[in-house]
Design an enzyme around this catalytic site. Structure first.
Site, PDB file in Angstrom:
ATOM      1  N   GLY A  10       0.821  -1.204   0.000  1.00  0.00           N
ATOM      2  CA  GLY A  10       0.000   0.000   0.000  1.00  0.00           C
ATOM      3  C   GLY A  10       0.858   1.259   0.000  1.00  0.00           C
ATOM      4  N   ILE A  36      -4.702 -10.778   6.932  1.00  0.00           N
ATOM      5  CA  ILE A  36      -4.652 -10.646   8.407  1.00  0.00           C
ATOM      6  C   ILE A  36      -5.897 -11.175   9.107  1.00  0.00           C
ATOM      7  CG2 ILE A  36      -2.960  -8.765   8.522  1.00  0.00           C
ATOM      8  CD1 ILE A  36      -5.542  -6.945   9.150  1.00  0.00           C
ATOM      9  N   THR A 100      -6.335   6.281  12.195  1.00  0.00           N
ATOM     10  CA  THR A 100      -6.676   7.434  11.360  1.00  0.00           C
ATOM     11  C   THR A 100      -7.326   8.587  12.126  1.00  0.00           C
ATOM     12  OG1 THR A 100      -8.245   8.060   9.614  1.00  0.00           O
ATOM     13  CG2 THR A 100      -8.792   6.130  10.843  1.00  0.00           C
ATOM     14  N   TYR A 124     -15.792   3.632   7.969  1.00  0.00           N
ATOM     15  CA  TYR A 124     -14.331   3.504   8.002  1.00  0.00           C
ATOM     16  C   TYR A 124     -13.799   3.922   9.385  1.00  0.00           C
ATOM     17  CZ  TYR A 124      -9.402   4.654   7.032  1.00  0.00           C
ATOM     18  OH  TYR A 124      -8.024   4.754   7.080  1.00  0.00           O
ATOM     19  N   LYS A 128     -12.156   1.438  12.194  1.00  0.00           N
ATOM     20  CA  LYS A 128     -10.764   1.666  12.601  1.00  0.00           C
ATOM     21  C   LYS A 128     -10.688   1.882  14.120  1.00  0.00           C
ATOM     22  CE  LYS A 128      -7.501   2.108  10.367  1.00  0.00           C
ATOM     23  NZ  LYS A 128      -6.485   1.086   9.930  1.00  0.00           N
ATOM     24  N   TRP A 149      -4.178  12.284   5.916  1.00  0.00           N
ATOM     25  CA  TRP A 149      -3.908  12.989   4.647  1.00  0.00           C
ATOM     26  C   TRP A 149      -2.557  12.595   4.033  1.00  0.00           C
ATOM     27  CZ3 TRP A 149      -5.828  18.680   4.045  1.00  0.00           C
ATOM     28  CH2 TRP A 149      -7.127  18.808   4.550  1.00  0.00           C
TER      29      TRP A 149
HETATM   30  N1  LIG Z   1      -3.591   6.879   3.266  1.00  0.00           N
HETATM   31  C1  LIG Z   1      -3.993   7.714   4.216  1.00  0.00           C
HETATM   32  O1  LIG Z   1      -4.207   8.934   3.971  1.00  0.00           O
HETATM   33  C2  LIG Z   1      -4.174   7.233   5.634  1.00  0.00           C
HETATM   34  C3  LIG Z   1      -4.571   8.170   6.592  1.00  0.00           C
HETATM   35  C4  LIG Z   1      -4.724   7.746   7.906  1.00  0.00           C
HETATM   36  C5  LIG Z   1      -4.499   6.435   8.255  1.00  0.00           C
HETATM   37  N2  LIG Z   1      -4.142   5.539   7.310  1.00  0.00           N
HETATM   38  C6  LIG Z   1      -3.934   4.151   7.740  1.00  0.00           C
HETATM   39  O2  LIG Z   1      -2.611   3.761   7.423  1.00  0.00           O
HETATM   40  C7  LIG Z   1      -2.565   2.372   7.102  1.00  0.00           C
HETATM   41  C8  LIG Z   1      -1.915   2.182   5.751  1.00  0.00           C
HETATM   42  O3  LIG Z   1      -2.668   2.944   4.805  1.00  0.00           O
HETATM   43  P1  LIG Z   1      -2.331   2.960   3.253  1.00  0.00           P
HETATM   44  O4  LIG Z   1      -2.705   4.302   2.765  1.00  0.00           O
HETATM   45  O5  LIG Z   1      -0.965   2.416   2.996  1.00  0.00           O
HETATM   46  O6  LIG Z   1      -3.440   1.931   2.735  1.00  0.00           O
HETATM   47  P2  LIG Z   1      -3.494   1.183   1.335  1.00  0.00           P
HETATM   48  O7  LIG Z   1      -2.690   1.892   0.322  1.00  0.00           O
HETATM   49  O8  LIG Z   1      -4.941   0.909   1.070  1.00  0.00           O
HETATM   50  O9  LIG Z   1      -2.749  -0.188   1.677  1.00  0.00           O
HETATM   51  C9  LIG Z   1      -3.318  -1.172   2.486  1.00  0.00           C
HETATM   52  C10 LIG Z   1      -2.756  -2.500   2.039  1.00  0.00           C
HETATM   53  O10 LIG Z   1      -3.383  -3.525   2.828  1.00  0.00           O
HETATM   54  C11 LIG Z   1      -3.795  -4.562   1.947  1.00  0.00           C
HETATM   55  N3  LIG Z   1      -4.889  -5.304   2.549  1.00  0.00           N
HETATM   56  C12 LIG Z   1      -6.224  -5.089   2.466  1.00  0.00           C
HETATM   57  N4  LIG Z   1      -6.893  -6.035   3.149  1.00  0.00           N
HETATM   58  C13 LIG Z   1      -5.955  -6.862   3.670  1.00  0.00           C
HETATM   59  C14 LIG Z   1      -6.023  -8.029   4.461  1.00  0.00           C
HETATM   60  N5  LIG Z   1      -7.180  -8.552   4.854  1.00  0.00           N
HETATM   61  N6  LIG Z   1      -4.866  -8.638   4.819  1.00  0.00           N
HETATM   62  C15 LIG Z   1      -3.670  -8.144   4.422  1.00  0.00           C
HETATM   63  N7  LIG Z   1      -3.545  -7.048   3.661  1.00  0.00           N
HETATM   64  C16 LIG Z   1      -4.679  -6.417   3.286  1.00  0.00           C
HETATM   65  C17 LIG Z   1      -4.208  -3.825   0.701  1.00  0.00           C
HETATM   66  O11 LIG Z   1      -4.292  -4.727  -0.388  1.00  0.00           O
HETATM   67  P3  LIG Z   1      -5.369  -4.373  -1.568  1.00  0.00           P
HETATM   68  O12 LIG Z   1      -4.896  -3.106  -2.181  1.00  0.00           O
HETATM   69  O13 LIG Z   1      -5.244  -5.571  -2.438  1.00  0.00           O
HETATM   70  O14 LIG Z   1      -6.698  -4.230  -0.885  1.00  0.00           O
HETATM   71  C18 LIG Z   1      -3.085  -2.820   0.570  1.00  0.00           C
HETATM   72  O15 LIG Z   1      -1.956  -3.364  -0.069  1.00  0.00           O
HETATM   73  C19 LIG Z   1      -4.017   1.884   7.165  1.00  0.00           C
HETATM   74  O16 LIG Z   1      -4.252   1.331   8.423  1.00  0.00           O
HETATM   75  C20 LIG Z   1      -4.835   3.155   7.035  1.00  0.00           C
HETATM   76  O17 LIG Z   1      -6.096   3.029   7.672  1.00  0.00           O
HETATM   77  C21 LIG Z   1      -3.968   5.908   5.998  1.00  0.00           C
END
Ligand SMILES: NC(=O)c1ccc[n+]([C@@H]2O[C@H](COP(=O)([O-])OP(=O)(O)OC[C@H]3O[C@@H](n4cnc5c(N)ncnc54)[C@H](OP(=O)(O)O)[C@@H]3O)[C@@H](O)[C@H]2O)c1
Length: 278
Positions: A10, A36, A100, A124, A128, A149
Site C-alpha cells: 500500500g 490478516i 486514522t 471507516y 478503525k 492525509w
Molecule cells: N492513506 C492515508 O491517507 C491514511 C490516513 C490515515 C491512516 N491511514 C492508515 O494507514 C494504514 C496504511 O494505509 P495505506 O494508505 O498504505 O493503505 P493502502 O494503500 O490501502 O494499503 C493497504 C494495504 O493492505 C492490503 N490489505 C487489504 N486487506 C488486507 C487483508 N485482509 N490482509 C492483508 N492485507 C490487506 C491492501 O491490499 P489491496 O490493495 O489488495 O486491498 C493494501 O496493499 C491503514 O491502516 C490506514 O487506515 C492511511
C-alpha cells in the site's frame, strides 16, 4: 531486528520500507502472503519468520466503499487487527498498528490530542476505532499511530489526481471546508523507527506540522508545479460523497516530540521534497 510489515504494497508501506530497510531486517507481506483475517496463516507465518516486531498497515481504506461493505470493513479494519494482536500476544511480539484521524468527528476548534474522545462519523472511522480498542484490550503494550492525509510515491494519490484533472480539464474545484495536515508518507519512517526502538506503548498522533484545507493544499501543489489554471474553492456538500469526513482533523503532535524526540517538518517543506523527487 526483524520487522514484519503487513499490507506492505500500500501507500504507506511502499514509502516507508526503503528507509526502514537500512535499520531493520524487513519481512514485507501483503494479502497474498498473509490475509490478516486468517489466524491460521498468521500463526504459521510468525512461527516461520519469527519477527521481533510487527507493523500492521493492512486495512480497507476505501472510505466510501466501507459505507457499502460494512461487514467487509469490520472484518478487515477490526477483526483483522484483533487477530494480529492475539498472535502478537501469544508470541510476545510488540505491535505497531496504524489508525486514522477519521476516528474523530472534526467538530473541535483546535488540534486533537491523543486524549480527546473519538467519535467517528463514517463506517471507516468506526471500524478503525473498533480495531484500535480491540488491540488495546488484547495486547495493551501495543503502539497505535494515528495518521492523516497521506501522500507519497507509487500509485495514485490526491496530488496526482488533482494535477491530472487540472491538466485534462484546464481547471480544478477543491473543497475548502475540511482541514488537516498533508503528510508525506516517507516522513513517517523516522517516528516509526524511534517507536520501534523505544517500544513505548500508547496512541500517537503523527502528521507533518501545520494545517490547511484541501483547497489551500492544492494551491500550494499548483504553485510548486507551476500549474496555472483556475482553482475554485467549493463546500464538501457539493461532492455528495457517501462517507462523512471530519471538518477539522488537525492533530496535536506534541506527544511524539515529548516521548520520542521527533519533530515533524512542515507540510510545505515535505511537499517540496516530494515534488522534487517525482
Ligand atoms: N492513506 C492515508 O491517507 C491514511 C490516513 C490515515 C491512516 N491511514 C492508515 O494507514 C494504514 C496504511 O494505509 P495505506 O494508505 O498504505 O493503505 P493502502 O494503500 O490501502 O494499503 C493497504 C494495504 O493492505 C492490503 N490489505 C487489504 N486487506 C488486507 C487483508 N485482509 N490482509 C492483508 N492485507 C490487506 C491492501 O491490499 P489491496 O490493495 O489488495 O486491498 C493494501 O496493499 C491503514 O491502516 C490506514 O487506515 C492511511
Amino acid at each position: 531486528m526483524k520487522l514484519l510489515i503487513t499490507g506492505c504494497h500500500g501507500l504507506v508501506g511502499t514509502n516507508i520500507i526503503p528507509a526502514l530497510s537500512s535499520h531493520f531486517d524487513i519481512v514485507p507481506l501483503d494479502i497474498e502472503e498473509w490475509d490478516i483475517t486468517d489466524r491460521n496463516a498468521g500463526e504459521y507465518i510468525l512461527l516461520n519468520h519469527k519477527p521481533q516486531f510487527i507493523i500492521n498497515l493492512a486495512a480497507m481504506t476505501d472510505v466510501d466503499g466501507c459505507e457499502d461493505r460494512q461487514e467487509m470493513a469490520q472484518k478487515i479494519n477490526s477483526d483483522g487487527p484483533a487477530t494480529v494482536a492475539e498472535l502478537c500476544k501469544m508470541f510476545h511480539i510488540p505491535l505497531i498498528h496504524f489508525s486514522t484521524d477519521y476516528v474523530f468527528d472534526g467538530e473541535k476548534a483546535f488540534p486533537y490530542t491523543e486524549e480527546d474522545m473519538p467519535h467517528p462519523m463514517s463506517v471507516y472511522g468506526a471500524t478503525k476505532l473498533s480495531g484500535e480498542r480491540r488491540i488495546q484490550e488484547i495486547h495493551p503494550l501495543s503502539i497505535i499511530i494515528r495518521a492523516q492525509w497521506i501522500y507519497g510515491h507509487g500509485g495514485d494519490n490526491f496530488i496526482s489526481k488533482v494535477t491530472r484533472i487540472a491538466q485534462e480539464t484546464g481547471a480544478a474545484r477543491v473543497v475548502n471546508d475540511q482541514w488537516g495536515a498533508p503528510t508525506y508518507a516517507r516522513d513517517l519512517a523516522e517516528p516509526i523507527r524511534r517507536l520501534v526502538e523505544t517500544g513505548k506503548p500508547g496512541i500517537y498522533h503523527i502528521a507533518n506540522s501545520g494545517s490547511c484545507s484541501w483547497y489551500e493544499f492544492t494551491k500550494e501543489i499548483f504553485s510548486c508545479l507551476n500549474i496555472d489554471v483556475p482553482l475554485a474553492p467549493i463546500p464538501s456538500s457539493l461532492l455528495d460523497r457517501k462517507a462523512k469526513r471530519p471538518r477539522y482533523a488537525v492533530f496535536d503532535c506534541s506527544k511524539i516530540q515529548r516521548e520520542i524526540g521527533v519533530t515533524m517538518r512542515t507540510w510545505q517543506e515535505a511537499l517540496q521534497e516530494y515534488i522534487g523527487n517525482q
